[in-house]
Design an enzyme around this catalytic site. Structure first.
Site: not given
Ligand SMILES: Cc1cc2nc3c(=O)[nH]c(=O)nc-3n(C[C@H](O)[C@H](O)[C@H](O)COP(=O)(O)O)c2cc1C
Ligand SMILES: Cc1cc2nc3c(=O)[nH]c(=O)nc-3n(C[C@H](O)[C@H](O)[C@H](O)COP(=O)(O)OP(=O)(O)OC[C@H]3O[C@@H](n4cnc5c(N)ncnc54)[C@H](O)[C@@H]3O)c2cc1C
Ligand code: FES
Lengths: 310, 317
Positions: A48, A74-76, A130, A133, A197, A273-274
């Site tokens: 993360k 989440i807000g990093l 990143n 975000c 996202t 991811g999800t």
């Molecule tokens: C709960 C959650 C937290 C995430 N945190 C980060 C993050 O800290 N840094 C980042 O670059 N992407 C973050 N992402 C984005 C994911 O890495 C990914 O790019 C995005 O969810 C799309 O893929 P997915 O549909 O397979 O989840 C987060 C996604 C989710 C759902």
């Protein structure tokens, strides 16, 4: 006779075991995931986002489910650079897979500080930048939507990375994603990661308020997949293939068929991811599924799959 | 060799539905039999922990079974697992180690729990667990005061049964509250001494008192006020008494205040929206006071909780 499929991928100067990685923010620091599967079988993990100082993150609710997806804000939230190095690097060293650390910040100097420190760590194979975000007020997505800023930050962080490859993670929240990709590549990005996202909102009609405390969040999950496929194929044709820069593709991948679709569109490797939230060992099933697909199609290397869109 | 995954910790496993009974208008009792992996994982499961269930593949109940208030919600697709506590864990000895039966009490609230109505004997479900930390049970414990609000009852029922089995010296009393008598996930009956009691606790030999906001059963008012009256009359010794509370967050905040009034430690079981339940996503943050005065940090409800010491929690009201 059954042909052997070579799942390895040459990616930004690294050799990945296979093209399946777990996405940033969805696999913690990989230690939690290790209880559910043999992490060493993954093509790689992306931690993360790490920032210079620890971040508490946003108030709750931080997530809400939608049809075929979810929003997160989440807000990093993360433990910060120092604790990451002292507590998590020793764990990551033991994983037996390629580790990328995702780097975030508010100002370019923050990113540079984190990148410089992490580039010295043997356990860190490469960094993912990143700049996409959607859930922090400053930094994050504001860097990622302006090609001039993308160029600037990529150049400076790349200089701080030493010999380690730098992946730049793009936001889909732009009118011309190829311009963003081009800016990153011209400034020295070794790979592109896409997509982060999509900014979105869910309203509670009883209270007439947004459900998330942050009001908006990033949409992920199966709902975004067709858009992500389109964006990967566009950037592959217009920027990545001509420049010889690999794409790490993702957004809504649940099955091996989804992963293969991304690779056909142009991804050299994919991120899960999800889907990991629903079934923690999804990535392992996908690796086996990709192998089966290749066997069925008579493909022996991943290069034959990447960008094979007709 | 394949690495053994999850042994002794938490893991993913399947469970067979033994029965799924309606106990009230909106409440059901689900009995599950865990496969050998799950049974092994649950050997050491303390009360207060929980499981995440994959319910996405279940069909909707027939139209006429869908409560009118949930007609819109019914058509929402579900993706994520749902967290559930358990109200009992039963070990059935077997040749290859014990087989574990899990009892879950659930309330029909939205698309996932609506689909759970359709579960029937023989169906299989995929679970992840056991998750979270569970209630603290210090050796000094002599008196346990359980305060359950609405659907917060299941883990406290488990706790009651667990104390009877493993710590019979502990004196336990339960207070259960709800908006109205229809919202209590229990069976009411007339007890010998105290008037209305809860059958489920009565069979364990645990005295129980009922409170309803509308006075339709037992004490009229908040369950915490009912408990306050009892604490005033009984003045339990702080060194050996613990309050355990589970329910909606305002009730937990009230239980925390009550415990403070009587100088008692209090364990609250919190709920948060959870995407993963296993510490991956950081969605389930609970604000906790740190050792430095005025400072707080977020802990994870799914991993560091769901049970917290009420003195440290900043409640979301
Ligand atoms: C709960 C959650 C937290 C995430 N945190 C980060 C993050 O800290 N840094 C980042 O670059 N992407 C973050 N992402 C984005 C994911 O890495 C990914 O790019 C995005 O969810 C799309 O893929 P997915 O549909 O397979 O989840 C987060 C996604 C989710 C759902
Ligand atoms: C640790 C833990 C243990 C739980 N134990 C039980 C249990 O034993 N029995 C039981 O019936 N329910 C329990 N729940 C709540 C249960 O998970 C939700 O009721 C369920 O997810 C609802 O799903 P749904 O799709 O039917 O409704 P949804 O549409 O998802 O939710 C219906 C309503 O409930 C609220 N809600 C949903 N999930 C949560 C949550 N995690 N925290 C707070 N509010 C929420 C939503 O905001 C909405 O208003 C527990 C939750 C947690 C976190
Ligand atoms: S629910 Fe994902 S970290 Fe708690």
């Amino acid at each position: 006779m059954e042909q052997n499929v070579d799942l390895t991928v040459d990616f930004a100067g690294l050799k990945l075991k296979n093209p399946v990685l777990t996405a940033s923010g969805t696999c913690g620091y990989a230690d939690e995931l290790a209880e559910f599967m043999d992490v060493s079988k993954l093509g790689g993990v992306i931690t993360k986002s790490i920032t210079a100082a620890p971040r508490k993150g946003n108030p709750t609710p931080r997530i809400v489910e939608t049809d075929a997806g979810m929003l997160n804000a989440i807000g990093l939230a993360n433990i910060g650079l120092e604790r990451f190095v002292s507590e998590k690097i020793p764990v990551l060293e033991q994983l037996g897979t390629t580790v990328f650390v995702n780097v975030a910040g508010q100002m370019i100097d923050d990113y540079v500080q984190v990148a410089e420190r992490l580039a010295k760590e043997k356990a860190v194979a490469g960094l993912e930048l990143n700049i996409s975000c959607p859930n922090v007020k400053q930094g994050g997505i504001s860097f990622g939507t302006d090609p001039t800023q993308i160029r600037d930050i990529t150049k400076q962080v790349k200089a701080a990375c030493g010999h380690k490859p730098l992946i730049v993670k793009l936001t889909p929240m732009v009118t011309d994603i190829s311009a963003a990709a081009r800016a990153a590549v011209e400034a020295g990005a070794d790979a592109l990661s896409m997509v982060n996202t999509f900014t979105a909102m869910v309203i509670d009609i009883e209270t007439r308020r947004p459900v998330l405390a942050n009001r908006t969040g990033g949409l992920s999950g199966p709902a975004v997949k067709p858009i992500a496929i389109y964006l990967v194929s566009k950037v592959y044709q217009e920027v990545a293939r001509p420049a010889g820069v690999p794409i790490l593709g993702g957004g809504g991948i649940r099955t091996a068929a989804d992963a293969v679709e991304f690779m056909i569109a142009g991804a050299a490797a994919v991120t899960i991811g999800t889907a990991t939230f629903v079934q923690p060992d999804t990535a392992l099933h996908i690796i086996e599924g990709v192998r089966r697909y290749c066997t069925r199609k008579g493909l022996t290397t991943m290069n034959e799959l990447t960008g094979s869109l007709q | 060799m394949e690495k053994e995954v999850g042994a002794g910790h938490k893991g993913s496993f399947t469970a067979k539905v033994l029965s799924n009974q309606q106990i009230r208008e909106c409440y059901y009792r689900l009995n599950l039999k865990l496969d050998p992996i799950g049974s092994r994982l649950f050997e050491t499961a303390k009360p207060g922990r929980f499981v995440e269930i994959d319910l996405a593949g279940l069909p909707l109940p027939p139209e006429d079974k869908i409560p009118p208030a949930l007609r819109d919600a019914a058509y929402r697709q579900i993706l994520l697992r749902r967290p559930f506590s358990f109200s009992d864990v039963i070990f059935v000895p077997g040749q290859n180690g014990p087989c574990v039966k899990l009892e879950i009490l659930y309330c029909i609230l939205g698309p996932a729990t609506l689909r759970m109505m359709t579960l029937a004997g023989g169906d299989t479900l995929n679970l992840i667990g056991p998750l979270g930390n569970g209630f603290a049970l210090p050796d000094t414990l002599k008196k346990a005061v359980l305060i359950a609000g609405g659907m917060g009852a299941p883990p406290l029922l488990h706790l009651g049964g667990y104390l009877k089995r493993h710590r019979p010296e502990v004196e336990t009393i339960c207070f259960a509250g709800a908006k109205s008598c229809e919202d209590l996930p229990f069976t009411l009956k007339i007890g010998n001494l105290t008037g209305l009691v809860l059958e489920e606790f009565d069979v364990l030999g645990i005295p129980s008192l009922v409170a309803t906001d509308d006075g339709s059963a037992g004490f009229r008012g908040f369950v915490t006020d009912c408990a306050r009256r009892w604490l005033r009359d009984n003045q339990p010794n702080p060194g050996e008494t613990l309050v355990y509370a589970c329910g909606p967050e305002p009730m937990l905040a009230e239980a925390a205040r009550l415990a403070k009034e009587f100088d008692l430690p209090c364990q609250v079981s919190m709920e948060r929206m959870m995407a993963c339940g296993i510490g991956l996503c950081q969605s389930c943050a609970v604000e906790i006071k740190t050792d430095s005065p005025g400072q707080t940090e977020y802990k994870l409800c799914c991993k560091d909780g769901p049970v917290f010491d009420s003195r440290n929690v900043i409640f979301n009201l």
